[in-house]
Write a protein that holds these residues in place. Structure first.
Motif, PDB file in Angstrom:
ATOM      1  N   LEU A 137       0.699  -1.185  -0.037  1.00 49.91           N
ATOM      2  CA  LEU A 137      -0.128  -0.026  -0.101  1.00 49.91           C
ATOM      3  C   LEU A 137       0.709   1.336  -0.214  1.00 49.91           C
ATOM      4  CD1 LEU A 137      -2.795   1.664   0.328  1.00 49.91           C
ATOM      5  CD2 LEU A 137      -2.635   0.977   2.635  1.00 49.91           C
ATOM      6  N   ALA A 138       1.929   1.268   0.857  1.00 54.29           N
ATOM      7  CA  ALA A 138       2.930   2.430   0.817  1.00 54.29           C
ATOM      8  C   ALA A 138       3.456   2.816  -0.341  1.00 54.29           C
ATOM      9  CB  ALA A 138       3.666   2.237   2.137  1.00 54.29           C
ATOM     10  N   ILE A 139       4.085   1.667  -0.895  1.00 54.56           N
ATOM     11  CA  ILE A 139       4.673   2.041  -2.192  1.00 54.56           C
ATOM     12  C   ILE A 139       3.770   2.135  -3.318  1.00 54.56           C
ATOM     13  CG2 ILE A 139       6.270   0.794  -3.674  1.00 54.56           C
ATOM     14  CD1 ILE A 139       7.217  -1.147  -1.708  1.00 54.56           C
ATOM     15  N   VAL A 140       2.639   1.544  -3.561  1.00 51.75           N
ATOM     16  CA  VAL A 140       1.535   1.925  -4.647  1.00 51.75           C
ATOM     17  C   VAL A 140       1.131   3.015  -4.615  1.00 51.75           C
ATOM     18  CG1 VAL A 140      -0.312   1.206  -5.906  1.00 51.75           C
ATOM     19  CG2 VAL A 140       1.429  -0.636  -5.118  1.00 51.75           C
ATOM     20  N   SER A 141       0.760   3.570  -3.502  1.00 53.77           N
ATOM     21  CA  SER A 141       0.062   4.808  -3.454  1.00 53.77           C
ATOM     22  C   SER A 141       0.984   5.936  -3.734  1.00 53.77           C
ATOM     23  CB  SER A 141      -0.381   5.186  -1.855  1.00 53.77           C
ATOM     24  OG  SER A 141       0.448   4.978  -0.932  1.00 53.77           O
ATOM     25  N   ASN A 142       2.181   6.014  -3.404  1.00 51.96           N
ATOM     26  CA  ASN A 142       3.083   7.014  -3.484  1.00 51.96           C
ATOM     27  C   ASN A 142       3.572   6.843  -5.148  1.00 51.96           C
ATOM     28  OD1 ASN A 142       4.205   8.739  -1.378  1.00 51.96           O
ATOM     29  ND2 ASN A 142       3.968   6.830  -0.307  1.00 51.96           N
ATOM     30  N   ALA A 143       3.807   5.702  -5.463  1.00 54.63           N
ATOM     31  CA  ALA A 143       4.197   5.695  -6.868  1.00 54.63           C
ATOM     32  C   ALA A 143       3.130   6.035  -7.818  1.00 54.63           C
ATOM     33  CB  ALA A 143       4.397   3.935  -7.030  1.00 54.63           C
ATOM     34  N   THR A 184      -7.694  -5.515   6.505  1.00 54.79           N
ATOM     35  CA  THR A 184      -8.123  -4.390   7.266  1.00 54.79           C
ATOM     36  C   THR A 184      -7.012  -3.880   8.377  1.00 54.79           C
ATOM     37  OG1 THR A 184     -10.368  -5.507   7.212  1.00 54.79           O
ATOM     38  CG2 THR A 184      -9.834  -3.366   8.582  1.00 54.79           C
ATOM     39  N   LEU A 185      -6.505  -4.727   9.283  1.00 59.04           N
ATOM     40  CA  LEU A 185      -5.248  -4.399   9.999  1.00 59.04           C
ATOM     41  C   LEU A 185      -4.346  -3.807   9.333  1.00 59.04           C
ATOM     42  CD1 LEU A 185      -5.926  -7.138  12.819  1.00 59.04           C
ATOM     43  CD2 LEU A 185      -6.582  -4.790  12.912  1.00 59.04           C
ATOM     44  N   ALA A 186      -3.732  -4.590   8.241  1.00 55.51           N
ATOM     45  CA  ALA A 186      -2.540  -4.203   7.629  1.00 55.51           C
ATOM     46  C   ALA A 186      -3.007  -3.009   6.832  1.00 55.51           C
ATOM     47  CB  ALA A 186      -2.416  -5.268   6.512  1.00 55.51           C
ATOM     48  N   LEU A 187      -3.788  -2.646   6.216  1.00 55.48           N
ATOM     49  CA  LEU A 187      -3.767  -1.397   5.548  1.00 55.48           C
ATOM     50  C   LEU A 187      -4.203  -0.159   6.345  1.00 55.48           C
ATOM     51  CD1 LEU A 187      -6.535  -2.707   2.934  1.00 55.48           C
ATOM     52  CD2 LEU A 187      -4.234  -2.313   2.597  1.00 55.48           C
ATOM     53  N   GLY A 188      -4.478  -0.380   7.573  1.00 56.01           N
ATOM     54  CA  GLY A 188      -4.584   0.947   8.659  1.00 56.01           C
ATOM     55  C   GLY A 188      -2.935   1.279   8.809  1.00 56.01           C
ATOM     56  N   LEU A 189      -2.305   0.266   9.078  1.00 57.15           N
ATOM     57  CA  LEU A 189      -0.901   0.318   9.038  1.00 57.15           C
ATOM     58  C   LEU A 189      -0.181   1.065   7.746  1.00 57.15           C
ATOM     59  CD1 LEU A 189       1.831  -0.555  10.816  1.00 57.15           C
ATOM     60  CD2 LEU A 189       1.825  -2.461   9.551  1.00 57.15           C
ATOM     61  N   GLY A 190      -0.831   0.316   6.662  1.00 62.60           N
ATOM     62  CA  GLY A 190      -0.254   0.712   5.383  1.00 62.60           C
ATOM     63  C   GLY A 190      -0.277   2.067   5.098  1.00 62.60           C
ATOM     64  N   ALA A 191      -1.362   2.625   5.664  1.00 65.13           N
ATOM     65  CA  ALA A 191      -1.932   3.804   5.505  1.00 65.13           C
ATOM     66  C   ALA A 191      -0.815   5.065   6.123  1.00 65.13           C
ATOM     67  CB  ALA A 191      -3.250   4.228   5.738  1.00 65.13           C
ATOM     68  N   CYS A 192      -0.699   4.468   7.377  1.00 68.94           N
ATOM     69  CA  CYS A 192       0.619   5.250   8.093  1.00 68.94           C
ATOM     70  C   CYS A 192       2.058   5.241   7.445  1.00 68.94           C
ATOM     71  CB  CYS A 192       0.761   4.746   9.429  1.00 68.94           C
ATOM     72  SG  CYS A 192      -0.742   4.862  10.238  1.00 68.94           S
ATOM     73  N   LEU A 193       2.344   4.017   6.829  1.00 68.39           N
ATOM     74  CA  LEU A 193       3.527   3.996   6.087  1.00 68.39           C
ATOM     75  C   LEU A 193       3.476   4.859   5.099  1.00 68.39           C
ATOM     76  CD1 LEU A 193       4.421   0.197   6.380  1.00 68.39           C
ATOM     77  CD2 LEU A 193       5.577   1.878   7.454  1.00 68.39           C
ATOM     78  N   LEU A 232       6.264   7.654   4.028  1.00 72.79           N
ATOM     79  CA  LEU A 232       7.196   7.435   2.902  1.00 72.79           C
ATOM     80  C   LEU A 232       6.941   8.785   2.306  1.00 72.79           C
ATOM     81  CD1 LEU A 232       8.778   5.815   1.078  1.00 72.79           C
ATOM     82  CD2 LEU A 232       6.998   4.760  -0.047  1.00 72.79           C
ATOM     83  N   ASN A 233       5.722   9.278   2.063  1.00 72.46           N
ATOM     84  CA  ASN A 233       5.431  10.519   1.417  1.00 72.46           C
ATOM     85  C   ASN A 233       6.071  11.701   1.990  1.00 72.46           C
ATOM     86  OD1 ASN A 233       3.283  13.060   1.091  1.00 72.46           O
ATOM     87  ND2 ASN A 233       3.975  12.197  -0.640  1.00 72.46           N
ATOM     88  N   HIS A 234       6.174  11.787   3.340  1.00 74.44           N
ATOM     89  CA  HIS A 234       6.953  12.737   4.245  1.00 74.44           C
ATOM     90  C   HIS A 234       8.372  12.639   3.894  1.00 74.44           C
ATOM     91  CE1 HIS A 234       7.418  15.586   7.481  1.00 74.44           C
ATOM     92  NE2 HIS A 234       8.554  14.683   7.781  1.00 74.44           N
ATOM     93  N   TYR A 235       9.030  11.485   3.735  1.00 76.98           N
ATOM     94  CA  TYR A 235      10.392  11.526   3.626  1.00 76.98           C
ATOM     95  C   TYR A 235      10.602  11.687   1.942  1.00 76.98           C
ATOM     96  CZ  TYR A 235      14.996   9.365   2.710  1.00 76.98           C
ATOM     97  OH  TYR A 235      16.420   8.976   2.359  1.00 76.98           O
ATOM     98  N   LEU A 236       9.725  11.467   1.020  1.00 78.04           N
ATOM     99  CA  LEU A 236      10.068  12.029  -0.110  1.00 78.04           C
ATOM    100  C   LEU A 236       9.713  13.445  -0.613  1.00 78.04           C
ATOM    101  CD1 LEU A 236       8.181   9.230  -2.258  1.00 78.04           C
ATOM    102  CD2 LEU A 236      10.673   9.516  -2.228  1.00 78.04           C
TER     103      LEU A 236
END
Lengths: 441, 400
Positions: free
Chosen positions: B28-34, B335-344, B348-352
């Motif tokens: 989720l973290a990678i794909v949303s930023n990409a 569901t649990l994973a995607l909550g974590l993924g949204a934070c990630l 990642l976006n903040h870092y970029l």
């Protein structure tokens, strides 16, 4: 023992072909994607200077007004280039160090072979004699012009092998003459150098870090005010100036050439630094530089490449994302390996019951993972090869070729990745209680 | 569907679930930023150049003859070209949008150097530049013949009349009409006589409204860029004969880079296109790896729980119950994973943003990607779950 483990591992891989091939594929994709981006990054991060260019220093001057600390557009605000006046002063300084200003121009060359029309496709550089030894150009015929030519210019020229072939059809043409554009006075060839096209083009990064072509024509810098060849590249100024002629440009505070000096040890660096400081202060007193913090800066080739941010942001982002991709692949593999080893627990139980130690079980499973990692690495190598082909097509470049060191790096990375992914599953297999699985039979 | 038994069985052996969750979160973290970066690049590439792109042919002209009256030659060139079938108009210009060769200057409110909020690219050309580029005049007028000045390659000749783009006009005079206003360039005053809708700068680096900060000076040119406005059908013919036609008039010059505006654009956006292709590749492979990984793990779970599944079926659970169990289990993990993924993803976006000047990730990208990842993970579960449903209840009565 190792060969036995390898045999066992090989058999296990074939016992569960679907799961095993998923694991190998995940390894291979992770390795392929990350190695593709790393290889491209490496090609951009290369330092192609002879000996790393640790004794070649780019010179910068705090030559701008007060309150303009960011004018140069660099991290410390210093411009990457110097003015014609500074280049003249620096190159004529009475110091025993090899140095050269460099700037690019576009000569229109004329071939002496019948039926070949004039071409503007060659790049030219104005340089001093020292340029050739500083940057390690190989002379095929002849040599550089004499020291005196840098002060009392004559129409002498050094050309590349490719241009020699284009103009004359090849061969030793030292002492022959050629024409540039419609300039009626011919230039005498004094030397022919091998083609020179280092990537990145560290000698002058203001005309693109990865230009399509290297320079083919080299003219004595002292001819610059005579020939009035307009520079092809970046020209920036901090003062308002109305330029009506080329001579106005020479007298202006516009910066448009890079300046390099060769300093072979710390003493020489210190001596040149002191000279630069004195020079900038002197120019400030003369009223040319208005900067309240008069200083000069020296950077060697690797510092210069860093400072000029040769590696594009896009590429850095892609390397980062490709590592995250590798991480996903590894997490994936850990899950699949756990599943795979769990299926073999009864076998572990039997082996443990027959006297195998935890350590031996651990080693056996780690060997199995490494075996799959190696297979994944080989497949990943193929993916890297394909990936680099795609990158070269996309960026229309010839850099980023798969070489032996990259092959070794790919295989090493896949073994490290396999170790990382295999550790937890192999530990789980070794630490499980054999009795449970024996009972389940 | 009861969450209780699913949760209890997950907690008993959580490692598989944790690994799936981690994988989904990272994906989720990678794909949303990409996808966000891809969309930004597409936006950049979709910017209007301000030209009638499909009708503009460009070329570069360099003289090497020292004794040519280049201004007179330029007039002959333009006259000849405009006689050619299919050519609507032609002009020599100092720059073209996205062409690379760029000259910028600070644009000031008055003659002091501390009143210059922005820089703009300078385009120099003859009166018919407007017509040849096909630019739309929003207000004011084009140049008059008496305003034309001869300008050499390196000369920084001032002009008393300028045209500006709408973006620049809005930045300097947000509330008033710009026509008739004065601006200072190189400490020399110039009057805005007209405003054009858009003229993209020669270098691709500037994004946002600054990408359209440009001024046009009424300068006669004789080399650098040659632009032709042609009938779309005649583009190819003219492209092939242009060099010959010009060299027949005067051969003391080199004509090269003869290409339609579309080609100039393609060249300028090469890096963006490469980035898009590479990011799409990573996103696609990530989807494949994640789907195969989850599919593999669920298959394994099905295989190792065959006996339990048989038992449940023997005790009256329907095929649907079994499918729902596995789907439900995956939904819970996801569901649990995607909550974590949204934070990630935000991390990642903040870092970029901090290191690579990326813009802030809009939540819609995260939500869209959540749906995508959820769909992949559910689809990857469905196949093994169907296999699980086909386990015969009779299995329960046999020892495995």
């Amino acid at each position: 023992m190792l060969s036995y483990y390898i045999k066992l591992g090989w058999r296990h891989i074939w016992q569960m072909p679907l799961l095993s091939s998923l694991i190998i594929l995940a390894f291979a994709l992770g390795i392929g994607v990350s190695m593709t981006m790393i290889s491209y990054y490496q090609a951009m991060a290369k330092n192609p200077a002879p000996g790393g260019g640790s004794n070649l220093y780019a010179v910068q001057l705090a030559a701008y007004g007060d309150d303009m600390e960011s004018w140069g557009g660099t991290a410390d605000g210093l411009p990457r280039q110097v003015t014609y006046m500074d280049a003249e002063n620096l190159r004529k300084a009475e110091l025993p160090f090899a140095s050269t200003p460099i700037y690019q121009f576009m000569p229109i060359m004329k071939s002496q072979r019948p039926g070949v029309g004039p071409s503007g496709d060659f790049r030219g550089r104005f340089v001093q004699r020292d340029f050739f030894s500083m940057f390690g150009l190989q002379f095929l015929h002849g040599g550089p012009w004499g020291k005196a030519i840098d002060l009392e210019p004559e129409r002498q020229i050094v050309i590349s092998r490719a241009l020699n072939e284009w103009v004359f059809g090849g061969g030793n043409n030292v002492d022959k003459t050629l024409q540039i554009g419609e300039d009626p006075s011919p230039f005498t060839v004094v030397g022919i150098v091998d083609n020179w096209h280092p990537q990145p083009a560290y000698y002058d990064l203001t005309t693109g870090s990865f230009p399509r072509k290297g320079p083919e024509v080299f003219l004595p810098y002292a001819l610059n005010p005579v020939l009035e060849e307009f520079p092809m590249g970046n020209i920036s100024g901090w003062q308002n100036a109305i330029l009506q002629s080329y001579q106005d440009l020479l007298k202006s505070e516009f910066v448009w050439q890079v300046f390099w000096v060769q300093l072979n040890n710390d003493d020489e660096v210190a001596r040149y630094r002191a000279y630069l400081k004195a020079y900038v202060q002197q120019q400030r007193q003369l009223g040319r530089f208005a900067n309240p913090n008069p200083r000069g800066e020296l950077r060697n080739v690797s510092e210069w490449l860093d400072y000029n941010q040769v590696i594009s942001r896009d590429n850095q982002v892609m390397v980062g994302l490709s590592f995250l991709f590798l991480l996903v692949c590894l997490v994936n593999t850990i899950g699949l390996l756990l599943a795979k080893f769990l299926r073999k627990m009864n076998e572990v139980g039997v082996r443990r019951a027959l006297g195998a130690s935890r350590r031996q079980i651990f080693s056996q499973y780690l060997v199995e993972v490494l075996l799959m990692g190696a297979l994944g690495g080989l497949l990943g190598l193929l993916f890297t090869y394909l990936g680099l082909g795609l990158v070269r097509t996309l960026y229309k470049t010839q850099i980023a070729q798969l070489d032996l060191s990259l092959v070794a790096m790919t295989l090493l990375l896949s073994l490290i990745a396999a170790c990382g992914a295999g550790l937890l599953p192999a530990l789980r297999a070794a630490n499980s209680n054999p009795a449970v699985f024996l009972k389940a039979q | 569907m009861a969450i209780g038994p699913i949760l209890r069985s997950l907690l008993r052996n959580p490692s598989g679930a944790i690994l799936i969750a981690l994988q989904l979160a990272l994906t989720l973290a990678i794909v949303s930023n990409a996808v966000f970066i891809i969309q930004q690049r597409l936006d950049t590439m979709a910017r209007s150049t301000g030209l009638v792109e499909e009708e503009v042919l460009t070329a570069r002209v360099f003289y090497f003859g020292k004794n040519v009256d280049r201004y007179a030659q330029a007039q002959r060139d333009i006259a000849t070209l405009e006689q050619m079938a299919g050519v609507k108009s032609a002009v020599y210009a100092s720059s073209i949008p996205l062409g690379g060769s760029n000259s910028t200057t600070a644009i000031c409110y008055d003659s002091g150097s501390d009143s210059c909020p922005h820089e703009a690219s300078i385009f120099r050309g003859d009166i018919q530049l407007l017509e040849t580029f096909g630019m739309e005049l929003v207000s004011g007028r084009g140049f008059k013949p008496q305003e034309l000045v001869k300008s050499e390659t390196f000369a920084t000749v001032e002009s008393s009349s300028i045209l500006v783009t709408e973006a620049l006009a809005k930045a300097y005079f947000p509330d008033q009409p710009a026509v008739g206003k004065l601006l200072y360039i190189n400490e020399k005053v110039a009057t805005i006589v007209g405003v054009v809708k858009q003229l993209l700068r020669p270098a691709n680096s500037a994004s946002g409204p600054e990408g359209g900060f440009a001024i046009i000076l009424p300068h006669l040119r004789h080399s650098a860029y040659l632009a032709l406005r042609v009938e779309p059908g005649a583009m190819l013919d003219i492209q092939q004969t242009l060099a010959q036609t010009l060299l027949a008039l005067n051969d003391q010059r080199v004509i090269n880079y003869i290409q339609p505006m579309a080609k100039v654009k393609e060249h300028a956006y090469g890096g963006d296109r490469a980035m898009i292709v590479l990011l799409l590749g990573v996103v696609g492979l990530l989807a494949v790896v994640t789907a195969l990984g989850i599919g593999g793990l669920v298959s394994f779970a099905v295989a190792s729980r065959k006996k339990q599944i048989g038992t449940r079926r023997a005790l009256g659970a329907s095929r649907g119950d079994i499918i729902r169990y596995f789907i439900g289990e995956n939904l819970l993990i996801a569901t649990l994973a995607l909550g974590l993924g949204a934070c990630l993803a935000l991390l990642l976006n903040h870092y970029l943003m901090q290191n690579y000047a990326l813009e802030r990730l809009q939540p819609s990208y995260i939500f869209g990607t959540i749906l995508l990842v959820l769909a992949i993970s559910q689809l990857a579960t469905l196949l093994p779950a169907l296999k699980a449903a086909s386990v015969s209840p009779a299995i329960a009565t046999r020892t495995v």
